[in-house]
Design a protein around this motif. Structure first.
Motif, mmCIF file in Angstrom:
data_model
loop_
_atom_site.group_PDB
_atom_site.id
_atom_site.type_symbol
_atom_site.label_atom_id
_atom_site.label_comp_id
_atom_site.label_asym_id
_atom_site.label_seq_id
_atom_site.Cartn_x
_atom_site.Cartn_y
_atom_site.Cartn_z
ATOM 1 N N THR A 2 9.639 4.949 -27.977
ATOM 2 C CA THR A 2 8.364 5.303 -27.350
ATOM 3 C C THR A 2 7.687 4.073 -26.762
ATOM 4 O OG1 THR A 2 8.087 7.136 -28.908
ATOM 5 C CG2 THR A 2 6.128 6.400 -27.734
ATOM 6 N N ALA A 3 7.744 2.962 -27.489
ATOM 7 C CA ALA A 3 7.158 1.716 -26.969
ATOM 8 C C ALA A 3 7.868 1.263 -25.700
ATOM 9 C CB ALA A 3 7.222 0.630 -28.042
ATOM 10 N N LEU A 4 9.187 1.381 -25.679
ATOM 11 C CA LEU A 4 9.942 1.029 -24.477
ATOM 12 C C LEU A 4 9.535 1.914 -23.308
ATOM 13 C CD1 LEU A 4 12.201 -0.344 -22.871
ATOM 14 C CD2 LEU A 4 13.813 1.296 -23.892
ATOM 15 N N PHE A 5 9.402 3.210 -23.570
ATOM 16 C CA PHE A 5 8.972 4.128 -22.513
ATOM 17 C C PHE A 5 7.602 3.723 -21.971
ATOM 18 C CE2 PHE A 5 11.533 8.059 -24.122
ATOM 19 C CZ PHE A 5 12.713 7.373 -23.852
ATOM 20 N N ALA A 6 6.703 3.328 -22.873
ATOM 21 C CA ALA A 6 5.352 2.950 -22.451
ATOM 22 C C ALA A 6 5.384 1.728 -21.537
ATOM 23 C CB ALA A 6 4.482 2.677 -23.674
ATOM 24 N N VAL A 7 6.186 0.726 -21.907
ATOM 25 C CA VAL A 7 6.280 -0.483 -21.078
ATOM 26 C C VAL A 7 6.918 -0.169 -19.730
ATOM 27 C CG1 VAL A 7 7.342 -2.757 -20.897
ATOM 28 C CG2 VAL A 7 6.347 -2.013 -23.074
ATOM 29 N N ALA A 8 8.034 0.570 -19.753
ATOM 30 C CA ALA A 8 8.732 0.889 -18.506
ATOM 31 C C ALA A 8 7.864 1.738 -17.585
ATOM 32 C CB ALA A 8 10.042 1.613 -18.820
ATOM 33 N N ALA A 9 7.156 2.693 -18.162
ATOM 34 C CA ALA A 9 6.275 3.538 -17.351
ATOM 35 C C ALA A 9 5.134 2.723 -16.770
ATOM 36 C CB ALA A 9 5.738 4.688 -18.201
ATOM 37 N N GLY A 10 4.600 1.782 -17.551
ATOM 38 C CA GLY A 10 3.520 0.940 -17.050
ATOM 39 C C GLY A 10 3.952 0.069 -15.890
ATOM 40 N N VAL A 11 5.150 -0.513 -15.998
ATOM 41 C CA VAL A 11 5.667 -1.318 -14.892
ATOM 42 C C VAL A 11 5.864 -0.460 -13.649
ATOM 43 C CG1 VAL A 11 7.663 -2.657 -14.087
ATOM 44 C CG2 VAL A 11 6.748 -3.030 -16.391
ATOM 45 N N GLY A 113 8.062 13.746 -24.429
ATOM 46 C CA GLY A 113 7.744 15.078 -24.930
ATOM 47 C C GLY A 113 8.966 15.796 -25.467
ATOM 48 N N ASP A 114 10.114 15.575 -24.843
ATOM 49 C CA ASP A 114 11.360 16.181 -25.325
ATOM 50 C C ASP A 114 11.752 15.652 -26.696
ATOM 51 O OD1 ASP A 114 11.683 17.737 -23.091
ATOM 52 O OD2 ASP A 114 13.116 16.403 -22.110
ATOM 53 N N LEU A 115 11.609 14.350 -26.897
ATOM 54 C CA LEU A 115 12.100 13.722 -28.118
ATOM 55 C C LEU A 115 11.135 13.854 -29.300
ATOM 56 C CD1 LEU A 115 13.629 10.451 -26.606
ATOM 57 C CD2 LEU A 115 14.777 12.597 -27.140
ATOM 58 N N ALA A 116 9.862 14.154 -29.040
ATOM 59 C CA ALA A 116 8.873 14.273 -30.112
ATOM 60 C C ALA A 116 8.871 15.688 -30.680
ATOM 61 C CB ALA A 116 7.480 13.920 -29.586
ATOM 62 N N ASP A 117 8.484 15.800 -31.959
ATOM 63 C CA ASP A 117 8.337 17.141 -32.534
ATOM 64 C C ASP A 117 6.955 17.695 -32.202
ATOM 65 O OD1 ASP A 117 6.471 16.067 -34.387
ATOM 66 O OD2 ASP A 117 8.086 15.545 -35.770
#
Length: 384
Positions: A2-11, A113-117
């Motif tokens: 999730t942290a990786l997604f946040a950084v990549a999305a921010g960039v 959203g797919d990976l979270a419960d």
């Protein structure tokens, strides 16, 4: 992850906002009027709105481990075109292509959203969305500072290098992610409006989303014009620093996700709209006051991010199989609204200045309240 997604999305999403603090500098360098340079923001957002409709749905039918790095590399190429653009016409083409290729953010949010419960989906989406917000605000600040040191072209060149780095990291970090559906491309694109319109929760939420982004984008586009003109006449690096005030919105995004998980989404959305309205009241009196501008920016960003995250999470929970397409509808509404807001600010500024922009913001924010009330009655209280 999730942290990786946040950084990549921010960039990724930051690439949409490099030009905002640079409009005055670009106008001088390319010998055009400030209002003409303002269209750089609009073309980027229009390109993005088209991309989320035509490209983001591929996240439901393609391996995202391959799709995300490919999109990032295409975005880097568009950034390089912006960096070497000799005229405003070429730069407008570059920003349009930039918008068309900067779509990793919506795909990553849908993937979160797919990976979270079910019980933690709001927090996961809120975390990645917080990364998006940090990317937007950091882009404005870094853009101003870097342009002051090395010129506006260096901003786009640096962004290209960062985007290539993101492509490499995502390719190495993501596991294979099998497609969730098998559809030919024409049917996939045709299914986007069908998926969005069949659920009344999604319909009303998209309407308020577009309005919220219009109000938000109108403010930030006009703020650049305000701060670069007398009585402020700030240099571009100082204008970029104002973006740091909005970092409080990142904390609001995570809090909003938790409110959704607790079943308080509808009430919190209404409160946020009231705060957004009050932020424009403050902004109306801030044409010559930095402290009032800071208060307006702070309250505007917190309220807007709360509305945006609650709306997005509410939409994403309605379907698993079509989650990326639902996020396509959300992103299309978002950045169509943002483009409209930027265009409205650009049109109002030459004749009415800050007063005209803040008046329009007050009217739009006020109009959102009965729309939210109608949506509340339609959606109902449980779960949403």
């Amino acid at each position: 992850m999730t942290a990786l997604f946040a950084v990549a999305a921010g960039v990724a999403v930051g690439n949409l906002y490099w030009a905002q603090p640079l409009l005055g500098l670009i106008a001088v360098d390319l010998h055009v009027a400030p209002a003409t340079a303002g269209w750089l923001v609009t073309t980027t957002q229009l390109g993005y709105a088209a991309a989320v409709l035509l490209i983001v749905p591929l996240g439901d039918v393609r391996d995202r481990r391959r799709l995300l790095p490919l999109l990032s590399l295409c975005c880097a190429a568009a950034l390089l075109l912006c960096a070497v653009a000799p005229t405003i016409g070429v730069l407008l083409v570059g920003t349009t292509l930039l918008g068309l290729t900067t779509v990793a953010g919506p795909i990553l949010i849908a993937l979160a959203g797919d990976l979270a419960d079910e019980g933690s989906r709001g927090r996961a989406v809120g975390t990645v969305a917080a990364g998006l917000l940090v990317g937007i605000l950091t882009a404005r600040t870094v853009s101003g500072l870097l342009a002051a040191a090395a010129g506006w072209r260096a901003v786009f060149a640096t962004a290209a290098a960062c985007t290539v780095t993101v492509a490499v990291v995502l390719r190495r970090a993501l596991p294979p992610l099998p497609p969730k559906a098998v559809l030919p491309y024409p049917r996939l694109i045709a299914s986007v409006p069908a998926v969005a319109l069949r659920d009344r929760t999604v319909r009303w939420t998209l309407a308020t989303t577009a309005l919220g982004f219009a109000v938000f984008s109108m403010f930030w586009t006009a703020l650049t014009f305000l701060l670069s003109a007398p009585p402020f006449a700030y240099p571009v690096w100082a204008i970029g620093l104002f973006g740091l005030v909005g970092l409080a919105g990142a904390a609001a995004a995570r809090t909003a996700g938790r409110l959704h998980d607790q079943g308080r989404s509808t009430a919190a959305t209404g409160v946020a709209w009231l705060v957004l309205l009050l932020s424009y009241v403050v902004a109306a009196f801030a044409a010559r006051s930095v402290p009032l501008l800071v208060v307006a920016i702070l309250t505007l960003d917190v309220a807007f991010q709360t509305i945006a995250i609650l709306n997005q999470t509410r939409i994403l929970r309605t379907s698993h199989a079509a989650r990326t397409r639902l996020n396509t509808s959300y992103a299309t509404a978002s950045f169509t609204g943002a483009a409209a807001g930027s265009a409205l600010a650009t049109a109002l500024w030459p004749t009415g200045g800050w007063t005209a922009v803040t008046t329009a913001g007050l009217l739009l924010s006020t109009a959102a309240l009965p729309l939210w009330a109608r949506a509340t009655r339609t959606i109902g209280r449980p779960a949403y």
